[in-house]
Design a protein around this motif. Structure first.
Motif, PDB file in Angstrom:
ATOM      1  N   TRP A   1      -3.572   3.513  -0.291  1.00  0.00           N
ATOM      2  CA  TRP A   1      -3.123   3.060  -1.731  1.00  0.00           C
ATOM      3  C   TRP A   1      -1.579   3.080  -1.994  1.00  0.00           C
ATOM      4  O   TRP A   1      -1.440   2.100  -2.701  1.00  0.00           O
ATOM      5  N   SER A   2      -0.879   3.976  -1.341  1.00  0.00           N
ATOM      6  CA  SER A   2       0.516   3.673  -1.394  1.00  0.00           C
ATOM      7  C   SER A   2       1.516   2.876  -0.720  1.00  0.00           C
ATOM      8  O   SER A   2       2.519   2.518  -1.035  1.00  0.00           O
ATOM      9  N   GLY A   3       0.729   2.274   0.530  1.00  0.00           N
ATOM     10  CA  GLY A   3       1.503   1.339   1.226  1.00  0.00           C
ATOM     11  C   GLY A   3       2.048   2.386   2.656  1.00  0.00           C
ATOM     12  O   GLY A   3       2.762   1.879   3.252  1.00  0.00           O
ATOM     13  N   GLY A   4       1.977   3.667   2.406  1.00  0.00           N
ATOM     14  CA  GLY A   4       2.743   4.368   3.241  1.00  0.00           C
ATOM     15  C   GLY A   4       1.953   4.569   4.701  1.00  0.00           C
ATOM     16  O   GLY A   4       2.690   5.038   5.630  1.00  0.00           O
ATOM     17  N   SER A   5       0.642   4.208   4.725  1.00  0.00           N
ATOM     18  CA  SER A   5      -0.090   4.280   5.909  1.00  0.00           C
ATOM     19  C   SER A   5      -0.960   3.008   6.397  1.00  0.00           C
ATOM     20  O   SER A   5      -1.491   2.466   5.458  1.00  0.00           O
ATOM     21  N   THR A   6      -0.933   2.814   7.496  1.00  0.00           N
ATOM     22  CA  THR A   6      -1.542   1.662   7.990  1.00  0.00           C
ATOM     23  C   THR A   6      -2.525   1.793   9.238  1.00  0.00           C
ATOM     24  O   THR A   6      -1.956   2.740   9.999  1.00  0.00           O
ATOM     25  N   TYR A   7      -3.343   0.915   9.484  1.00  0.00           N
ATOM     26  CA  TYR A   7      -4.252   1.058  10.877  1.00  0.00           C
ATOM     27  C   TYR A   7      -4.808  -0.245  11.379  1.00  0.00           C
ATOM     28  O   TYR A   7      -5.203  -0.932  10.371  1.00  0.00           O
ATOM     29  N   TYR A   8      -4.400  -0.584  12.726  1.00  0.00           N
ATOM     30  CA  TYR A   8      -4.840  -1.995  13.087  1.00  0.00           C
ATOM     31  C   TYR A   8      -5.753  -2.096  14.302  1.00  0.00           C
ATOM     32  O   TYR A   8      -5.925  -0.903  14.808  1.00  0.00           O
ATOM     33  N   ALA A   9      -6.311  -3.055  14.091  1.00  0.00           N
ATOM     34  CA  ALA A   9      -7.411  -3.272  15.284  1.00  0.00           C
ATOM     35  C   ALA A   9      -6.448  -3.502  16.605  1.00  0.00           C
ATOM     36  O   ALA A   9      -5.390  -4.146  16.198  1.00  0.00           O
ATOM     37  N   ASP A  10      -6.968  -3.170  17.697  1.00  0.00           N
ATOM     38  CA  ASP A  10      -5.742  -3.072  19.031  1.00  0.00           C
ATOM     39  C   ASP A  10      -5.954  -4.723  19.171  1.00  0.00           C
ATOM     40  O   ASP A  10      -4.539  -5.042  19.672  1.00  0.00           O
ATOM     41  N   SER A  11      -6.740  -5.685  18.775  1.00  0.00           N
ATOM     42  CA  SER A  11      -6.317  -7.038  19.066  1.00  0.00           C
ATOM     43  C   SER A  11      -5.318  -7.750  18.165  1.00  0.00           C
ATOM     44  O   SER A  11      -4.711  -8.839  18.717  1.00  0.00           O
ATOM     45  N   VAL A  12      -4.981  -7.031  17.253  1.00  0.00           N
ATOM     46  CA  VAL A  12      -3.995  -7.596  16.406  1.00  0.00           C
ATOM     47  C   VAL A  12      -2.618  -6.694  16.316  1.00  0.00           C
ATOM     48  O   VAL A  12      -1.473  -7.158  15.783  1.00  0.00           O
TER      49      VAL A  12
ATOM     50  N   ARG B   1       1.466  -4.272   0.870  1.00  0.00           N
ATOM     51  CA  ARG B   1       0.839  -4.455  -0.220  1.00  0.00           C
ATOM     52  C   ARG B   1       2.102  -4.157  -1.488  1.00  0.00           C
ATOM     53  O   ARG B   1       3.043  -3.646  -1.213  1.00  0.00           O
ATOM     54  N   ASP B   2       1.994  -4.856  -2.535  1.00  0.00           N
ATOM     55  CA  ASP B   2       2.724  -4.719  -3.763  1.00  0.00           C
ATOM     56  C   ASP B   2       1.902  -4.294  -4.826  1.00  0.00           C
ATOM     57  O   ASP B   2       1.195  -5.176  -5.586  1.00  0.00           O
ATOM     58  N   ASN B   3       2.043  -2.977  -5.162  1.00  0.00           N
ATOM     59  CA  ASN B   3       0.990  -2.444  -6.432  1.00  0.00           C
ATOM     60  C   ASN B   3       1.273  -2.914  -7.736  1.00  0.00           C
ATOM     61  O   ASN B   3       0.579  -3.179  -8.288  1.00  0.00           O
ATOM     62  N   ALA B   4       2.574  -3.504  -7.952  1.00  0.00           N
ATOM     63  CA  ALA B   4       3.114  -4.074  -9.153  1.00  0.00           C
ATOM     64  C   ALA B   4       2.450  -5.292  -9.553  1.00  0.00           C
ATOM     65  O   ALA B   4       2.285  -5.942 -10.658  1.00  0.00           O
ATOM     66  N   LYS B   5       2.193  -6.088  -8.155  1.00  0.00           N
ATOM     67  CA  LYS B   5       1.508  -7.242  -8.318  1.00  0.00           C
ATOM     68  C   LYS B   5       0.097  -7.378  -8.086  1.00  0.00           C
ATOM     69  O   LYS B   5      -0.463  -8.497  -7.844  1.00  0.00           O
ATOM     70  N   ASN B   6      -0.695  -6.309  -7.865  1.00  0.00           N
ATOM     71  CA  ASN B   6      -1.956  -6.077  -7.554  1.00  0.00           C
ATOM     72  C   ASN B   6      -2.323  -7.082  -6.351  1.00  0.00           C
ATOM     73  O   ASN B   6      -3.410  -7.926  -6.106  1.00  0.00           O
ATOM     74  N   THR B   7      -1.381  -6.951  -5.519  1.00  0.00           N
ATOM     75  CA  THR B   7      -1.640  -7.877  -4.098  1.00  0.00           C
ATOM     76  C   THR B   7      -1.466  -7.016  -2.573  1.00  0.00           C
ATOM     77  O   THR B   7      -0.536  -6.324  -2.648  1.00  0.00           O
ATOM     78  N   VAL B   8      -2.181  -7.643  -1.849  1.00  0.00           N
ATOM     79  CA  VAL B   8      -2.090  -7.141  -0.370  1.00  0.00           C
ATOM     80  C   VAL B   8      -1.993  -8.220   0.292  1.00  0.00           C
ATOM     81  O   VAL B   8      -2.514  -9.343   0.208  1.00  0.00           O
ATOM     82  N   TYR B   9      -1.106  -8.176   1.482  1.00  0.00           N
ATOM     83  CA  TYR B   9      -0.465  -9.073   2.476  1.00  0.00           C
ATOM     84  C   TYR B   9      -1.067  -8.922   3.534  1.00  0.00           C
ATOM     85  O   TYR B   9      -1.282  -7.709   4.093  1.00  0.00           O
ATOM     86  N   LEU B  10      -1.298 -10.084   4.566  1.00  0.00           N
ATOM     87  CA  LEU B  10      -1.385 -10.018   5.984  1.00  0.00           C
ATOM     88  C   LEU B  10      -0.697 -10.789   6.309  1.00  0.00           C
ATOM     89  O   LEU B  10      -0.780 -12.059   6.693  1.00  0.00           O
ATOM     90  N   GLN B  11       0.698 -10.313   7.291  1.00  0.00           N
ATOM     91  CA  GLN B  11       1.532 -11.482   7.824  1.00  0.00           C
ATOM     92  C   GLN B  11       1.087 -11.599   9.446  1.00  0.00           C
ATOM     93  O   GLN B  11       0.827 -10.236   9.983  1.00  0.00           O
ATOM     94  N   MET B  12       0.674 -12.654   9.729  1.00  0.00           N
ATOM     95  CA  MET B  12       0.135 -12.893  10.980  1.00  0.00           C
ATOM     96  C   MET B  12       1.152 -13.656  11.876  1.00  0.00           C
ATOM     97  O   MET B  12       1.479 -14.796  11.468  1.00  0.00           O
ATOM     98  N   ASN B  13       1.757 -13.088  12.830  1.00  0.00           N
ATOM     99  CA  ASN B  13       2.538 -13.739  13.655  1.00  0.00           C
ATOM    100  C   ASN B  13       2.051 -13.984  15.183  1.00  0.00           C
ATOM    101  O   ASN B  13       1.240 -13.454  15.759  1.00  0.00           O
TER     102      ASN B  13
END
Length: 128
Positions: A53-64, A72-84
């Motif tokens: 909820w704070s953006g301080g912790s993340t967890y990913y699938a091994d494949s990505v 995330r930007d809580n001020a904008k109520n938005t979550v992002y996924l940058q894919m490279n």
């Protein structure tokens, strides 16, 4: 009622990048972990990444891991996924989702059953 709207999908060549966004309605966005899942035709929905909820912790699938970044930007109520470094096997419909329980984060959030609100999805197609 919570509404989630994804955007940013499209067609990209292998090795390229895309940034997905998920805009959420409601006043409680900042109290919930948010996840990204994907589903390819004929396959089950697959966990991609989750952020607390704070953006301080993340967890990913091994494949990505190492290629995708969730934020995330809580001020904008938005979550992002940058894919490279996208690969053809990343082709799928991508969904964002809100966890069932507020202020909760853990590896159990790789299960779709831990989420109660889902967006409509955005298509990502990676050509070889």
């Amino acid at each position: 009622q919570v509404q989630l709207v994804e955007s940013g999908g499209g067609l990209v060549q292998a090795g390229g990048s895309l940034r997905l966004s998920c805009a959420a309605s409601g006043r409680t966005f900042s109290s919930y972990s948010m996840g990204w899942f994907r589903q390819a035709p004929g396959k089950e929905r697959e966990f991609v990444a989750v952020i607390d909820w704070s953006g301080g912790s993340t967890y990913y699938a091994d494949s990505v891991k190492g290629r995708f970044t969730i934020s995330r930007d809580n001020a904008k109520n938005t979550v992002y996924l940058q894919m490279n470094s996208l690969k053809p096997e990343d082709t799928a419909t991508y969904y964002c989702a809100r966890t069932r329980f507020s202020l909760y984060f853990g590896t159990q959030l790789s299960s779709p059953g831990m989420y109660d609100y889902w967006g409509q999805g955005t298509q990502v197609t990676v050509s070889s």
